[in-house]
Write an enzyme that holds these catalytic residues in place. Structure first.
Site, PDB file in Angstrom:
ATOM      1  N   HIS A  34       0.834  -1.198   0.000  1.00 55.94           N
ATOM      2  CA  HIS A  34       0.000   0.000   0.000  1.00 55.94           C
ATOM      3  C   HIS A  34       0.876   1.258   0.000  1.00 55.94           C
ATOM      4  O   HIS A  34       1.566   1.530   0.978  1.00 55.94           O
ATOM      5  CB  HIS A  34      -0.890  -0.028   1.248  1.00 55.94           C
ATOM      6  CG  HIS A  34      -1.801   1.134   1.389  1.00 55.94           C
ATOM      7  ND1 HIS A  34      -1.641   2.100   2.354  1.00 55.94           N
ATOM      8  CD2 HIS A  34      -2.904   1.499   0.679  1.00 55.94           C
ATOM      9  CE1 HIS A  34      -2.600   3.000   2.247  1.00 55.94           C
ATOM     10  NE2 HIS A  34      -3.383   2.662   1.242  1.00 55.94           N
ATOM     11  N   HIS A  76      -0.933  10.399  -3.324  1.00 57.21           N
ATOM     12  CA  HIS A  76      -2.206   9.944  -2.756  1.00 57.21           C
ATOM     13  C   HIS A  76      -3.272  11.034  -2.753  1.00 57.21           C
ATOM     14  O   HIS A  76      -4.424  10.789  -3.062  1.00 57.21           O
ATOM     15  CB  HIS A  76      -2.029   9.438  -1.320  1.00 57.21           C
ATOM     16  CG  HIS A  76      -3.339   9.047  -0.700  1.00 57.21           C
ATOM     17  ND1 HIS A  76      -4.117   9.936   0.035  1.00 57.21           N
ATOM     18  CD2 HIS A  76      -4.046   7.899  -0.767  1.00 57.21           C
ATOM     19  CE1 HIS A  76      -5.223   9.323   0.411  1.00 57.21           C
ATOM     20  NE2 HIS A  76      -5.221   8.094  -0.056  1.00 57.21           N
TER      21      HIS A  76
HETATM   22 CA    CA Z   1      -4.952   3.932  -2.971  1.00 55.95          CA
END
Ligand code: CA
Length: 347
Positions: A34, A76
């Site tokens: 992630h 992000h």
């Molecule tokens: Ca993501």
């Protein structure tokens, strides 16, 4: 395969000859890094991606937004201030809401920024609501030197490492807020598909999952953009707030979704109720319903930071056991890919 300067067919043969056939790989369960190995290095930096590759992740995630000059960068947030020094370097370039939007900057400007471990968590600390907090055990903010990478640079890093190690680590790009990009006059999804095609990701058998929270965009990608590009890849519908698409949770919802998607990426509290007591897990029927519709299930986000385990799990390994094997998910997004790889190898 621009990065490896080698015919793709040779590359595939090389992989067949060198890929280790581990038992854990045969189980089919995957580890998705992630934002890279973001538990150890600043999220979405190339360093964090290289570390995730070395740790044995099966897939490495990219969140994608566009710059003013239509370049795809790995970031992000829509804005740059949480993870870079943009506010010091370009004062006065924020919008009225205080955000330094990536789409208001050219790539040449973004290349001047220093990336860092985030100084705060998105949305503030989930427990205290403190907007200035961060993960205190992670890489200290401000140290060393990191930058923001383009999508192409990151693909070249991963393909280059695949070539050098004989492994075949996949990519897991997310199109961030496609509606925001459309409102800004940009078709980010077409740009992402063009890049994937350019780097050889063209079939459902290729090691890529393309994810987004927007079902409307997913339908456009499946119905229009992929056919126009003449390619077909696996698509994943992210599911955070069940209220966003209540129909997905009704009978037949997963079957309807499966007409567009190959998998779902739900927040893990949608799989195991966070109020579950130790020893008596309340597992929702979501994984079962998704599997019945032929959808893979890759929940997010598993974190091993101190104090962040749900109360029903005594350890990070137990949390993984509960999701991978009690609930039966096919993969997991984690900031700590080494721990998930070790867990699956030991199982
Ligand atoms: Ca993501």
């Amino acid at each position: 395969m621009r990065a490896v300067k080698m015919p793709r067919i040779c590359f595939c043969i090389l992989l067949l000859l060198t890929a280790p056939a581990s038992l854990w790989a045969q189980s089919g369960k995957i580890v998705i890094a992630h934002r890279g190995a973001s538990g150890y290095l600043p999220e979405h930096t190339l360093a964090a991606k290289a570390m995730a590759h070395a740790m044995g992740a099966d897939y490495i995630e990219q969140d994608l937004v566009m710059t003013r000059d239509n370049e795809l960068i790995v970031l992000h947030d829509l804005t740059l201030e949480r993870t870079t020094d943009v506010a010091e370097r370009f004062p006065g370039r924020a919008r009225g809401d205080g955000g330094f939007y990536a789409i208001d900057f050219d790539l040449a400007e973004i290349r001047q920024l220093r990336a860092s471990e985030g100084l705060r968590l998105p949305g503030g600390d989930p427990v205290t609501g403190d907007p200035e907090t961060h993960y205190p055990n992670r890489f200290p903010p401000g140290l060393s030197r990191f930058g923001v990478a383009t999508f192409a640079e990151e693909i070249e890093l991963i393909q280059g490492l695949n070539h050098a190690t004989g492994r075949e680590v996949g990519i897991y790009p997310e199109i961030k807020q496609p509606e925001f990009h459309r409102a800004e006059g940009r078709d980010i999804s077409s740009a992402v598909i063009d890049t994937l095609k350019r780097y050889g990701y063209t079939a459902k058998s290729d090691k890529v999952f393309l994810q987004t929270f927007s079902f409307a965009e997913l339908a456009i990608i499946r119905g229009e953009i992929l056919p126009a590009a003449g390619i077909d890849i696996r698509l994943v519908q992210l599911v955070g707030d069940p209220e966003a698409y209540p129909w997905m949770f009704e009978p037949g919802g997963m079957a309807l979704l499966a007409e567009q998607a190959d998998g779902i990426g739900p927040a893990h509290p949608l799989i195991i109720d966070p109020e579950s007591a130790p020893g008596s897990l309340r597992v929702s029927g979501l994984v079962e319903r998704a599997h019945a519709a032929g959808l893979q299930v890759h929940p997010y986000t598993f974190r091993a930071d101190p104090g962040r385990l749900p109360p029903y799990a005594a350890s990070f390994a137990e949390l993984l056991e509960q999701h991978y094997f009690t609930a039966g998910v096919d993969g997991a997004f984690t900031d700590f890919p080494d721990l998930a790889v070790q867990f699956l190898r030991s199982r």
